[in-house]
Design a protein around this motif. Structure first.
Motif, PDB file in Angstrom:
ATOM      1  N   VAL A  70      23.426  25.240 -56.446  1.00 58.79           N
ATOM      2  CA  VAL A  70      23.586  26.512 -55.682  1.00 58.79           C
ATOM      3  C   VAL A  70      24.812  27.214 -56.499  1.00 58.79           C
ATOM      4  O   VAL A  70      24.580  28.525 -56.516  1.00 58.79           O
ATOM      5  N   ARG A  71      25.806  26.485 -57.112  1.00 53.77           N
ATOM      6  CA  ARG A  71      27.096  27.436 -57.738  1.00 53.77           C
ATOM      7  C   ARG A  71      27.604  26.466 -58.826  1.00 53.77           C
ATOM      8  O   ARG A  71      27.983  25.259 -58.455  1.00 53.77           O
ATOM      9  N   TRP A  72      27.766  26.950 -59.887  1.00 53.84           N
ATOM     10  CA  TRP A  72      28.343  26.229 -60.949  1.00 53.84           C
ATOM     11  C   TRP A  72      29.544  27.060 -61.422  1.00 53.84           C
ATOM     12  O   TRP A  72      29.407  27.987 -62.247  1.00 53.84           O
ATOM     13  N   ARG A  73      30.843  26.625 -61.316  1.00 50.56           N
ATOM     14  CA  ARG A  73      31.855  27.210 -61.764  1.00 50.56           C
ATOM     15  C   ARG A  73      32.606  26.932 -63.009  1.00 50.56           C
ATOM     16  O   ARG A  73      33.567  27.276 -63.337  1.00 50.56           O
ATOM     17  N   GLY A  74      32.013  25.505 -63.385  1.00 48.96           N
ATOM     18  CA  GLY A  74      32.593  25.162 -64.588  1.00 48.96           C
ATOM     19  C   GLY A  74      33.312  23.771 -64.588  1.00 48.96           C
ATOM     20  O   GLY A  74      33.450  23.259 -63.439  1.00 48.96           O
ATOM     21  N   PRO A  75      33.753  23.248 -65.666  1.00 48.70           N
ATOM     22  CA  PRO A  75      34.169  21.904 -65.886  1.00 48.70           C
ATOM     23  C   PRO A  75      35.620  21.743 -65.166  1.00 48.70           C
ATOM     24  O   PRO A  75      35.976  20.714 -65.035  1.00 48.70           O
ATOM     25  N   ASP A  76      36.478  22.935 -65.091  1.00 45.11           N
ATOM     26  CA  ASP A  76      37.707  22.610 -64.414  1.00 45.11           C
ATOM     27  C   ASP A  76      37.652  22.374 -62.812  1.00 45.11           C
ATOM     28  O   ASP A  76      38.620  22.198 -62.196  1.00 45.11           O
ATOM     29  N   TYR A  77      36.495  22.539 -62.334  1.00 42.20           N
ATOM     30  CA  TYR A  77      36.078  22.353 -60.886  1.00 42.20           C
ATOM     31  C   TYR A  77      35.595  21.163 -60.428  1.00 42.20           C
ATOM     32  O   TYR A  77      34.727  20.566 -61.330  1.00 42.20           O
ATOM     33  N   ARG A 137      24.776  12.976 -59.632  1.00 49.66           N
ATOM     34  CA  ARG A 137      26.338  12.545 -59.906  1.00 49.66           C
ATOM     35  C   ARG A 137      26.421  12.166 -61.147  1.00 49.66           C
ATOM     36  O   ARG A 137      27.492  12.679 -61.710  1.00 49.66           O
ATOM     37  N   GLN A 138      25.767  11.550 -61.908  1.00 50.75           N
ATOM     38  CA  GLN A 138      25.467  11.412 -63.412  1.00 50.75           C
ATOM     39  C   GLN A 138      25.653  12.998 -64.049  1.00 50.75           C
ATOM     40  O   GLN A 138      26.607  13.210 -65.099  1.00 50.75           O
ATOM     41  N   TYR A 139      24.910  13.839 -63.627  1.00 47.86           N
ATOM     42  CA  TYR A 139      24.927  15.100 -64.227  1.00 47.86           C
ATOM     43  C   TYR A 139      26.339  15.570 -64.131  1.00 47.86           C
ATOM     44  O   TYR A 139      26.849  16.132 -65.109  1.00 47.86           O
ATOM     45  N   ALA A 140      26.700  15.661 -63.029  1.00 45.69           N
ATOM     46  CA  ALA A 140      27.948  16.333 -62.538  1.00 45.69           C
ATOM     47  C   ALA A 140      29.057  15.433 -63.139  1.00 45.69           C
ATOM     48  O   ALA A 140      30.217  16.318 -63.359  1.00 45.69           O
ATOM     49  N   ALA A 141      29.229  14.585 -63.311  1.00 47.28           N
ATOM     50  CA  ALA A 141      30.491  13.581 -63.823  1.00 47.28           C
ATOM     51  C   ALA A 141      30.659  14.001 -65.329  1.00 47.28           C
ATOM     52  O   ALA A 141      31.682  14.015 -65.715  1.00 47.28           O
ATOM     53  N   GLU A 142      29.502  14.432 -66.099  1.00 42.88           N
ATOM     54  CA  GLU A 142      29.720  14.679 -67.322  1.00 42.88           C
ATOM     55  C   GLU A 142      30.132  16.237 -67.602  1.00 42.88           C
ATOM     56  O   GLU A 142      30.495  16.401 -68.922  1.00 42.88           O
ATOM     57  N   ARG A 143      30.109  16.810 -66.427  1.00 43.56           N
ATOM     58  CA  ARG A 143      30.350  18.344 -66.607  1.00 43.56           C
ATOM     59  C   ARG A 143      31.524  18.856 -65.759  1.00 43.56           C
ATOM     60  O   ARG A 143      31.686  20.241 -65.891  1.00 43.56           O
ATOM     61  N   SER A 144      32.206  18.091 -65.020  1.00 46.60           N
ATOM     62  CA  SER A 144      33.103  18.569 -64.020  1.00 46.60           C
ATOM     63  C   SER A 144      34.333  17.653 -63.826  1.00 46.60           C
ATOM     64  O   SER A 144      34.184  16.332 -64.540  1.00 46.60           O
ATOM     65  N   SER A 145      35.349  18.132 -63.250  1.00 43.60           N
ATOM     66  CA  SER A 145      36.528  17.248 -63.133  1.00 43.60           C
ATOM     67  C   SER A 145      36.588  16.163 -61.957  1.00 43.60           C
ATOM     68  O   SER A 145      37.546  15.393 -61.738  1.00 43.60           O
ATOM     69  N   GLY A 146      35.329  15.864 -61.199  1.00 49.11           N
ATOM     70  CA  GLY A 146      35.131  14.851 -60.432  1.00 49.11           C
ATOM     71  C   GLY A 146      34.143  15.236 -59.552  1.00 49.11           C
ATOM     72  O   GLY A 146      33.617  16.325 -59.448  1.00 49.11           O
ATOM     73  N   VAL A 147      33.527  13.825 -58.825  1.00 46.68           N
ATOM     74  CA  VAL A 147      32.373  14.223 -57.753  1.00 46.68           C
ATOM     75  C   VAL A 147      32.657  13.688 -56.467  1.00 46.68           C
ATOM     76  O   VAL A 147      32.995  12.435 -56.428  1.00 46.68           O
ATOM     77  N   ALA A 148      32.326  14.433 -55.449  1.00 46.43           N
ATOM     78  CA  ALA A 148      32.333  14.009 -54.158  1.00 46.43           C
ATOM     79  C   ALA A 148      30.923  14.017 -53.621  1.00 46.43           C
ATOM     80  O   ALA A 148      30.161  15.038 -53.885  1.00 46.43           O
TER      81      ALA A 148
END
Length: 303
Positions: free
Chosen positions: A72-79, A157-168
């Motif tokens: 839906v929205r990708w704000r970047g690796p700092d988020y 989760r695997q996709y997000a963990a490689e590209r962001s600061s944490g996953v919920a």
């Protein structure tokens, strides 16, 4: 009877009259375990190229299924990233006056932009309620639905963990059950935030007001349904303190006392003074609950 109870009970009663020929689990109660299903499910994973909807063709023991997700929205690796799973009978990618959409209400309607990357998962059979009921004659269909969503969320989760600061991982009702089941079999997210859900889904179909939609075959064999669907013993065996549930006190589907007990004695459960329908509509309170815990994993989420 207060308004929260009535608002839960009336729609289920009306649906039971309208769909009396399509009761849940009317054909069979046999089902593989969640563990066996997860081992047998094969996802055809798409190449993610940016925001948008992605279909995930899936092979399972009951045939080919149709889960999907939306970046839906990708704000970047700092988020941090929130992976959200909708509730039962939601059309998560649709937004109109006739379609309930808890994702939109929680994440996209607040005064301030939600401080996270957002991914929305869609379960199998959720293009329409008629499609859902048509395919839910077998208990194995529901357990497979749950397992497919769990496996898809782990890939996300695997996709997000490689590209962001944490996953919920979060979700409401059905999605909250999926959230908890992911914790049982993977426990790889930083946070789990189940909303209006516990770890005993069998109770919903056998003992809550939702039993009006359940066929006599299942109602007369409650132990079989609960043995297939419930996972509270596996859940409470997990030691990591990373789950933050929210329940509604007057919920007639996700019964408060039963589902609160399903979390065991060591997991604090937050409570809102709502029912299932009114709790699902309490987007400000649901958003606040998620934000209150999300700030612990993302450098930008507290801003």
């Amino acid at each position: 009877m207060n308004r929260h109870i009535l608002t839960d009970s009336l729609p289920v009663t009306m649906a039971s009259l309208l769909f009396w020929r399509s009761k849940l689990f009317r054909d069979s109660l046999e089902s593989p375990s969640y563990a066996a299903l997860l081992d047998s499910i094969e996802l055809k994973w798409p190449r993610i190229t940016g925001e948008g909807i992605y279909e995930v063709p899936t092979r399972t023991p009951i045939g080919a299924l149709d889960p999907a997700f939306k970046l839906v929205r990708w704000r970047g690796p700092d988020y941090p990233t929130v992976i959200y799973h909708h509730g039962n009978n939601e059309r998560p990618f649709n937004r109109n006056l006739l379609a309930r959409n808890t994702f939109h209400d929680i994440f996209l309607t607040g005064k301030d932009s939600f401080p996270a990357n957002l991914i929305l998962a869609r379960a199998c059979f959720h293009r329409s309620f008629r499609l859902y009921l048509k395919n839910m004659g077998h208990l194995s269909t529901f357990s497979t639905l749950m397992a497919v969503s769990v496996k898809m969320i782990e890939k996300l989760r695997q996709y997000a963990a490689e590209r962001s600061s944490g996953v919920a991982v979060s979700g409401i009702s059905l999605g909250g059950g999926v959230t908890n089941l992911h914790r049982v079999f993977f426990n790889t997210a930083d946070l789990y935030i189940p909303l209006l859900a516990g770890t005993a889904p069998g109770d919903v179909f056998i003992r809550s007001v939702y039993r009006k939609l359940t066929d006599r075959l299942a109602l007369e064999n409650p132990e079989t349904v609960e043995r297939v669907l419930d996972f509270e013993n596996l859940f409470t065996a997990a030691q990591k303190n990373n789950v933050f549930p929210l329940l509604a006190r007057y919920d007639q589907l996700i019964r408060f006392e039963r589902q609160k007990a399903s979390y065991g004695n060591n997991i604090p459960v937050e409570v809102i003074e709502k029912g299932h329908v009114t709790g699902s509509a309490a987007s400000t309170e649901l958003r606040s609950h998620i934000l209150g815990h999300l700030s612990s994993i993302g450098s930008k989420s507290a801003e």
